[in-house]
Design an enzyme around this catalytic site. Structure first.
Site, mmCIF file in Angstrom:
data_model
loop_
_atom_site.group_PDB
_atom_site.id
_atom_site.type_symbol
_atom_site.label_atom_id
_atom_site.label_comp_id
_atom_site.label_asym_id
_atom_site.label_seq_id
_atom_site.Cartn_x
_atom_site.Cartn_y
_atom_site.Cartn_z
ATOM 1 N N GLU A 116 0.811 -1.215 0.000
ATOM 2 C CA GLU A 116 0.000 0.000 0.000
ATOM 3 C C GLU A 116 0.848 1.270 0.000
ATOM 4 O OE1 GLU A 116 -3.130 0.147 -0.382
ATOM 5 O OE2 GLU A 116 -4.018 -1.742 0.298
ATOM 6 N N HIS A 140 -3.327 2.112 8.393
ATOM 7 C CA HIS A 140 -4.417 1.327 7.816
ATOM 8 C C HIS A 140 -4.578 0.031 8.599
ATOM 9 C CE1 HIS A 140 -6.943 -1.041 5.297
ATOM 10 N NE2 HIS A 140 -5.964 -1.820 4.872
ATOM 11 N N HIS A 142 -7.579 -3.342 9.660
ATOM 12 C CA HIS A 142 -8.817 -4.046 9.333
ATOM 13 C C HIS A 142 -9.713 -4.060 10.569
ATOM 14 C CE1 HIS A 142 -6.470 -6.375 5.992
ATOM 15 N NE2 HIS A 142 -6.556 -5.076 5.762
ATOM 16 N N GLU A 170 -17.946 11.694 22.719
ATOM 17 C CA GLU A 170 -16.617 12.191 22.369
ATOM 18 C C GLU A 170 -16.370 12.241 20.860
ATOM 19 O OE1 GLU A 170 -13.234 9.555 23.138
ATOM 20 O OE2 GLU A 170 -14.666 7.928 23.457
ATOM 21 N N HIS A 211 -13.237 -3.500 3.813
ATOM 22 C CA HIS A 211 -11.780 -3.657 3.892
ATOM 23 C C HIS A 211 -11.202 -3.125 5.200
ATOM 24 C CE1 HIS A 211 -7.685 -3.093 1.589
ATOM 25 N NE2 HIS A 211 -7.508 -3.529 2.824
#
Length: 275
Positions: A116, A140, A142, A170, A211
């Site tokens: 990525e 990133h 999952h 919050e 994803h």
């Protein structure tokens, strides 16, 4: 200084392990990158190899020319970062055009940075400009409950933002700009990088349908805390929807405006619509 002794490296490793312990990184899932400060590069300079082969990034990020990054490796397991950091991580340097990189440390078994990398670097460039160089972390993961919601909610920024804001007081304070949503796109390529970078001009959070999540922040604590907050809000929403599809009560648009006033944040009116 030894690279593994540097504070920024230790902070990176801790954040990666925290994500693993949250259950966000099955197998080799997820990736993390950090734009290293100039003084941090200088502190470990004697241990950087600047003779490596230049390799194409797969995109162009001219504003990041000459920058150094600490990155996770492709196919590496987050659970192993804390025990085998030199095998799992790399310090990379970008060339003077922002089109190629070379490995200066790490990935000792001959591997390459995260698949990525184009998405990370394009978004580092966007967030560096948008934040006046303050943002340094792209993460990133999952995140289970966020992924689950992408199967049952419309893939729209305004829907996800509003639902997540309502789940915990919050949330509007932690991510007052809201969240963006990217429809499903094959990961690792330029298409998902471009789609995400467009959203990150406006948001610090992009949800990748089916994803996971993509977050940006100034440091490790802020970025991890941002993702943790969004995912916890998603967990509350998943539990709420599993109990009954219609809420008996919630945080109203006016409640959110009152909250924004007291906490001195600006909430876009586009997300404060009447359902």
């Amino acid at each position: 200084m030894r690279i593994l002794d540097a504070e920024f490296v230790q902070g990176f490793i801790r954040m990666a392990n925290d994500g693993w312990e949250q259950g966000w990184h099955e197998r080799n899932g997820g990736n993390l990158t950090y734009r290293i400060k100039k003084e941090e590069v200088e502190s470990v300079a004697e241990n950087l190899n600047r003779n490596g082969e230049w390799k194409a990034i797969g995109t162009s990020v001219p504003k990041l020319a000459g920058e150094y990054f600490l990155v996770t490796g492709s196919g590496k397991y987050f659970r192993n970062i804390i025990v085998k950091p030199e095998d799992s991580l790399a310090v990379i340097e970008l060339d003077d055009r922002g089109e190629s990189y070379r490995i200066c440390w790490g990935l000792v078994n001959g591997d390459r940075p995260t698949s990525e990398l184009p998405s990370h670097l394009m978004n580092h460039e966007v967030k560096m400009i948008a934040s006046s160089r303050k943002h340094r972390v792209i993460y990133h993961a999952h995140t289970t409950n966020v992924i689950a919601l992408t199967f049952v909610l419309p893939l729209e920024d305004k829907v996800f933002t509003r639902e997540l804001w309502e789940m915990a007081t919050e949330c509007p304070v932690v991510f007052p700009d809201g969240v963006g949503v990217v429809p499903w796109i094959v990961p690792g390529g330029r298409d998902i990088a471009v789609a995400t970078s467009e959203l990150m001009k406006k948001y610090d959070v992009a949800i990748w349908a089916h994803h996971g999540m993509f977050c940006s922040g100034e440091d490790f604590d802020i970025t991890f805390g941002l993702m943790h907050t969004v995912e916890k809000s998603a967990e509350i929403l998943v539990k709420t929807l599993s109990m009954r599809p219609d809420k008996l009560q919630t945080i109203t648009p006016q409640n959110l405006r009152d909250l924004a006033k007291d906490f001195k944040v600006m909430l876009p009116e586009e997300f404060l619509y009447d359902k």
